[in-house]
Design a protein around this motif. Structure first.
Motif, mmCIF file in Angstrom:
data_model
loop_
_atom_site.group_PDB
_atom_site.id
_atom_site.type_symbol
_atom_site.label_atom_id
_atom_site.label_comp_id
_atom_site.label_asym_id
_atom_site.label_seq_id
_atom_site.Cartn_x
_atom_site.Cartn_y
_atom_site.Cartn_z
ATOM 1 N N UNK A 104 0.838 -1.200 0.000
ATOM 2 C CA UNK A 104 0.000 0.000 0.000
ATOM 3 C C UNK A 104 0.875 1.252 0.000
ATOM 4 N N UNK A 105 1.963 1.206 0.720
ATOM 5 C CA UNK A 105 2.862 2.368 0.802
ATOM 6 C C UNK A 105 3.581 2.596 -0.528
ATOM 7 N N UNK A 106 4.063 1.527 -1.139
ATOM 8 C CA UNK A 106 4.812 1.654 -2.390
ATOM 9 C C UNK A 106 3.904 2.119 -3.532
ATOM 10 N N UNK A 107 2.747 1.499 -3.680
ATOM 11 C CA UNK A 107 1.858 1.850 -4.787
ATOM 12 C C UNK A 107 1.111 3.156 -4.563
ATOM 13 N N UNK A 108 0.678 3.370 -3.337
ATOM 14 C CA UNK A 108 -0.132 4.550 -3.060
ATOM 15 C C UNK A 108 -1.512 4.439 -3.697
ATOM 16 N N UNK A 109 -2.313 5.453 -3.464
ATOM 17 C CA UNK A 109 -3.697 5.471 -3.947
ATOM 18 C C UNK A 109 -3.764 5.349 -5.472
ATOM 19 N N UNK A 110 -3.031 6.193 -6.187
ATOM 20 C CA UNK A 110 -3.103 6.189 -7.654
ATOM 21 C C UNK A 110 -2.580 4.889 -8.240
ATOM 22 N N UNK A 111 -1.482 4.388 -7.670
ATOM 23 C CA UNK A 111 -0.912 3.147 -8.170
ATOM 24 C C UNK A 111 -1.830 1.954 -7.961
ATOM 25 N N UNK A 112 -2.479 1.907 -6.796
ATOM 26 C CA UNK A 112 -3.408 0.793 -6.541
ATOM 27 C C UNK A 112 -4.579 0.844 -7.515
ATOM 28 N N UNK A 113 -5.124 2.033 -7.741
ATOM 29 C CA UNK A 113 -6.252 2.159 -8.670
ATOM 30 C C UNK A 113 -5.876 1.754 -10.080
ATOM 31 N N UNK A 114 -4.721 2.222 -10.548
ATOM 32 C CA UNK A 114 -4.272 1.899 -11.904
ATOM 33 C C UNK A 114 -3.981 0.410 -12.044
ATOM 34 N N UNK A 115 -3.334 -0.177 -11.045
ATOM 35 C CA UNK A 115 -3.016 -1.607 -11.108
ATOM 36 C C UNK A 115 -4.286 -2.448 -11.065
ATOM 37 N N UNK A 116 -5.251 -2.044 -10.246
ATOM 38 C CA UNK A 116 -6.520 -2.791 -10.197
ATOM 39 C C UNK A 116 -7.144 -2.815 -11.590
ATOM 40 N N UNK A 117 -7.163 -1.676 -12.274
ATOM 41 C CA UNK A 117 -7.732 -1.619 -13.624
ATOM 42 C C UNK A 117 -6.995 -2.545 -14.585
ATOM 43 N N UNK A 118 -5.671 -2.531 -14.539
ATOM 44 C CA UNK A 118 -4.887 -3.387 -15.446
ATOM 45 C C UNK A 118 -5.130 -4.871 -15.175
ATOM 46 N N UNK A 119 -5.173 -5.238 -13.913
ATOM 47 C CA UNK A 119 -5.367 -6.650 -13.561
ATOM 48 C C UNK A 119 -6.766 -7.111 -13.982
ATOM 49 N N UNK A 120 -7.773 -6.296 -13.735
ATOM 50 C CA UNK A 120 -9.136 -6.676 -14.121
ATOM 51 C C UNK A 120 -9.246 -6.769 -15.641
ATOM 52 N N UNK A 121 -8.641 -5.837 -16.373
ATOM 53 C CA UNK A 121 -8.662 -5.895 -17.842
ATOM 54 C C UNK A 121 -8.007 -7.187 -18.326
ATOM 55 N N UNK A 122 -6.892 -7.569 -17.701
ATOM 56 C CA UNK A 122 -6.219 -8.813 -18.086
ATOM 57 C C UNK A 122 -7.120 -10.014 -17.810
ATOM 58 N N UNK A 123 -7.792 -10.018 -16.661
ATOM 59 C CA UNK A 123 -8.680 -11.137 -16.328
ATOM 60 C C UNK A 123 -9.849 -11.231 -17.308
#
Length: 180
Positions: A104-123
């Motif tokens: 959570x600290x490394x990614x931060x709010x914006x990073x978590x949101x962007x990564x969630x979108x990428x992972x869901x798109x891949x799924x």
């Protein structure tokens, strides 16, 4: 693809989109103070628990690879593998706890949101590409690692796992969420 399989895929796609929308609503609606506040029933903050919820989806890539390998081997092979993993539950729990502290600290709010979108798109993409026969591949899972792991899971079951995990942990967040 038969009608039942199409309905099953559509339901999984809808679950994934619901989780993505909910994740963004929770993340975007939270203040920095909200993300630092403790959760109900865990030792994590809201931000750390959101990362843990995201991580359930991130794990799908390696889980699908394992299932594709073990699903083609004799069932006794995955049963033995699951037993070994169940025996290693304590170290897994430590890693499972520590990961979100840093994630959570490394990614931060914006990073978590962007990564969630990428992972869901891949799924979504991966689910659409699945062959019917592959959706039925199955293997044993370490049931001590997660309450949503069943003794035997198919690839179709596995696609539903991260949203079950997400929904469970969502109830532990102490964020305001009018969409519950």
């Amino acid at each position: 693809m038969d009608d039942a399989a199409a309905v099953g895929r559509r339901a999984i796609h809808e679950e994934l989109e619901r989780a993505r929308t909910t994740f963004h609503r929770l993340l975007d609606g939270a203040t920095d103070a909200d993300l630092c506040r403790g959760t109900e029933g865990t030792r994590w903050t809201n931000g750390q628990l959101l990362f843990h919820m995201l991580f359930g989806y991130i794990l799908m890539r390696p889980l699908l690879v394992l299932l594709r390998v073990f699903g083609r081997l004799p069932r006794s092979t995955s049963r033995a593998f699951a037993r070994v993993l169940n025996a290693a539950t304590e170290p897994f729990d430590v890693v499972n706890y520590l990961g979100p502290l840093g994630g959570a600290r490394v990614l931060g709010r914006r990073g978590m949101g962007a990564l969630f979108d990428r992972v869901i798109a891949w799924l979504h993409h991966r689910l659409d590409a699945e062959k019917e026969a592959d959706l039925a591949l199955a293997m044993h899972y370490p049931t001590r690692w997660d309450p949503f792991f069943q003794d035997v899971m198919t690839i179709a079951d596995l696609y539903r796992y991260p949203t079950q995990h997400f929904d469970f942990h969502r109830r532990q967040l102490t964020l305001a969420d009018d969409g519950r």
